[in-house]
Write a protein that holds these residues in place. Structure first.
Motif, PDB file in Angstrom:
ATOM      1  N   ASP A 137       0.853  -1.181   0.000  1.00 15.75           N
ATOM      2  CA  ASP A 137       0.000   0.000   0.000  1.00 15.75           C
ATOM      3  C   ASP A 137       0.893   1.237   0.000  1.00 15.75           C
ATOM      4  O   ASP A 137       1.551   1.531   0.988  1.00 15.75           O
ATOM      5  CB  ASP A 137      -0.908  -0.020   1.231  1.00 15.75           C
ATOM      6  CG  ASP A 137      -1.898   1.125   1.232  1.00 15.75           C
ATOM      7  OD1 ASP A 137      -2.165   1.677   0.154  1.00 15.75           O
ATOM      8  OD2 ASP A 137      -2.404   1.453   2.309  1.00 15.75           O
ATOM      9  N   THR A 138       0.946   1.926  -1.117  1.00 18.99           N
ATOM     10  CA  THR A 138       1.785   3.117  -1.204  1.00 18.99           C
ATOM     11  C   THR A 138       0.980   4.266  -1.798  1.00 18.99           C
ATOM     12  O   THR A 138      -0.103   4.078  -2.331  1.00 18.99           O
ATOM     13  CB  THR A 138       3.024   2.901  -2.096  1.00 18.99           C
ATOM     14  OG1 THR A 138       2.659   3.028  -3.443  1.00 18.99           O
ATOM     15  CG2 THR A 138       3.626   1.551  -1.884  1.00 18.99           C
TER      16      THR A 138
ATOM     17  N   MET B  25       6.879  10.255  -1.329  1.00 18.42           N
ATOM     18  CA  MET B  25       6.134   9.042  -1.016  1.00 18.42           C
ATOM     19  C   MET B  25       5.996   8.965   0.495  1.00 18.42           C
ATOM     20  O   MET B  25       6.966   8.691   1.201  1.00 18.42           O
ATOM     21  CB  MET B  25       6.892   7.806  -1.535  1.00 18.42           C
ATOM     22  CG  MET B  25       6.130   6.529  -1.429  1.00 18.42           C
ATOM     23  SD  MET B  25       6.991   5.213  -2.312  1.00 18.42           S
ATOM     24  CE  MET B  25       7.187   4.042  -1.014  1.00 18.42           C
ATOM     25  N   PRO B  26       4.802   9.220   1.034  1.00 20.41           N
ATOM     26  CA  PRO B  26       4.626   9.156   2.491  1.00 20.41           C
ATOM     27  C   PRO B  26       4.853   7.747   3.017  1.00 20.41           C
ATOM     28  O   PRO B  26       4.656   6.766   2.300  1.00 20.41           O
ATOM     29  CB  PRO B  26       3.181   9.582   2.713  1.00 20.41           C
ATOM     30  CG  PRO B  26       2.602   9.903   1.397  1.00 20.41           C
ATOM     31  CD  PRO B  26       3.589   9.565   0.342  1.00 20.41           C
TER      32      PRO B  26
ATOM     33  N   VAL C  79      -4.341   0.384   4.044  1.00 20.34           N
ATOM     34  CA  VAL C  79      -4.114  -1.002   4.457  1.00 20.34           C
ATOM     35  C   VAL C  79      -2.634  -1.147   4.793  1.00 20.34           C
ATOM     36  O   VAL C  79      -1.792  -0.681   4.035  1.00 20.34           O
ATOM     37  CB  VAL C  79      -4.473  -1.975   3.303  1.00 20.34           C
ATOM     38  CG1 VAL C  79      -4.204  -3.408   3.689  1.00 20.34           C
ATOM     39  CG2 VAL C  79      -5.920  -1.800   2.877  1.00 20.34           C
ATOM     40  N   PRO C  80      -2.296  -1.799   5.898  1.00 14.21           N
ATOM     41  CA  PRO C  80      -0.867  -2.002   6.195  1.00 14.21           C
ATOM     42  C   PRO C  80      -0.206  -2.905   5.153  1.00 14.21           C
ATOM     43  O   PRO C  80      -0.780  -3.929   4.772  1.00 14.21           O
ATOM     44  CB  PRO C  80      -0.872  -2.679   7.566  1.00 14.21           C
ATOM     45  CG  PRO C  80      -2.256  -2.590   8.080  1.00 14.21           C
ATOM     46  CD  PRO C  80      -3.161  -2.309   6.932  1.00 14.21           C
ATOM     47  N   SER C  81       0.970  -2.527   4.708  1.00 17.82           N
ATOM     48  CA  SER C  81       1.710  -3.354   3.748  1.00 17.82           C
ATOM     49  C   SER C  81       2.270  -4.568   4.475  1.00 17.82           C
ATOM     50  O   SER C  81       2.714  -4.482   5.618  1.00 17.82           O
ATOM     51  CB  SER C  81       2.840  -2.553   3.121  1.00 17.82           C
ATOM     52  OG  SER C  81       2.321  -1.478   2.387  1.00 17.82           O
TER      53      SER C  81
ATOM     54  N   ALA D  46       7.816  -1.855   5.214  1.00 20.57           N
ATOM     55  CA  ALA D  46       7.723  -0.445   4.846  1.00 20.57           C
ATOM     56  C   ALA D  46       7.974  -0.316   3.343  1.00 20.57           C
ATOM     57  O   ALA D  46       9.047  -0.670   2.868  1.00 20.57           O
ATOM     58  CB  ALA D  46       8.740   0.384   5.623  1.00 20.57           C
ATOM     59  N   PRO D  47       6.997   0.177   2.572  1.00 22.73           N
ATOM     60  CA  PRO D  47       7.162   0.227   1.121  1.00 22.73           C
ATOM     61  C   PRO D  47       8.263   1.170   0.651  1.00 22.73           C
ATOM     62  O   PRO D  47       8.860   0.944  -0.391  1.00 22.73           O
ATOM     63  CB  PRO D  47       5.814   0.711   0.601  1.00 22.73           C
ATOM     64  CG  PRO D  47       4.916   0.817   1.747  1.00 22.73           C
ATOM     65  CD  PRO D  47       5.698   0.616   2.988  1.00 22.73           C
TER      66      PRO D  47
END
Length: 94
Positions: free
Chosen positions: A31-32, A50-51, A57-59, A84-85
């Motif tokens: 989810d990014t 990119m926050p 949704v949690p990645s 963490a994406p």
């Protein structure tokens, strides 16, 4: 006679290995978000970033597997972790 018995035992052992099946799946969700802001600061520049979290949704990344042990038995596992994406680091906590 002893050679015949040893041959039969060897064939039974090979047959057991031939029927065993295993599978491993890799799954997950990433989810990014990309955020663009105009007129930022005194120079009125544009900022694209990119926050860390988009908030939807949690990645996560997971591995799921199953091994047939024979005789009606099987072993299975599921390993899942937050990720963490933006950096690929594993997330701590839950």
């Amino acid at each position: 006679m002893l050679k015949k018995i040893a041959g039969a035992v060897a064939l039974l052992g090979v047959g057991g290995f031939a029927h065993a099946q295993s599978s491993v799946q890799i799954y997950g969700i990433l989810d990014t978000a990309v955020e663009t802001m105009n007129h930022v600061g005194a120079s009125s520049s544009t900022l694209t970033r990119m926050p860390n979290l988009s908030g939807s949704v949690p990645s996560r990344l997971g591995f799921r597997g199953r091994e047939d042990l024979g005789g009606g038995l099987s072993a299975s596992f599921t390993l899942e972790m937050g990720i963490a994406p933006d950096s690929g680091a594993l997330n701590q906590g839950g």
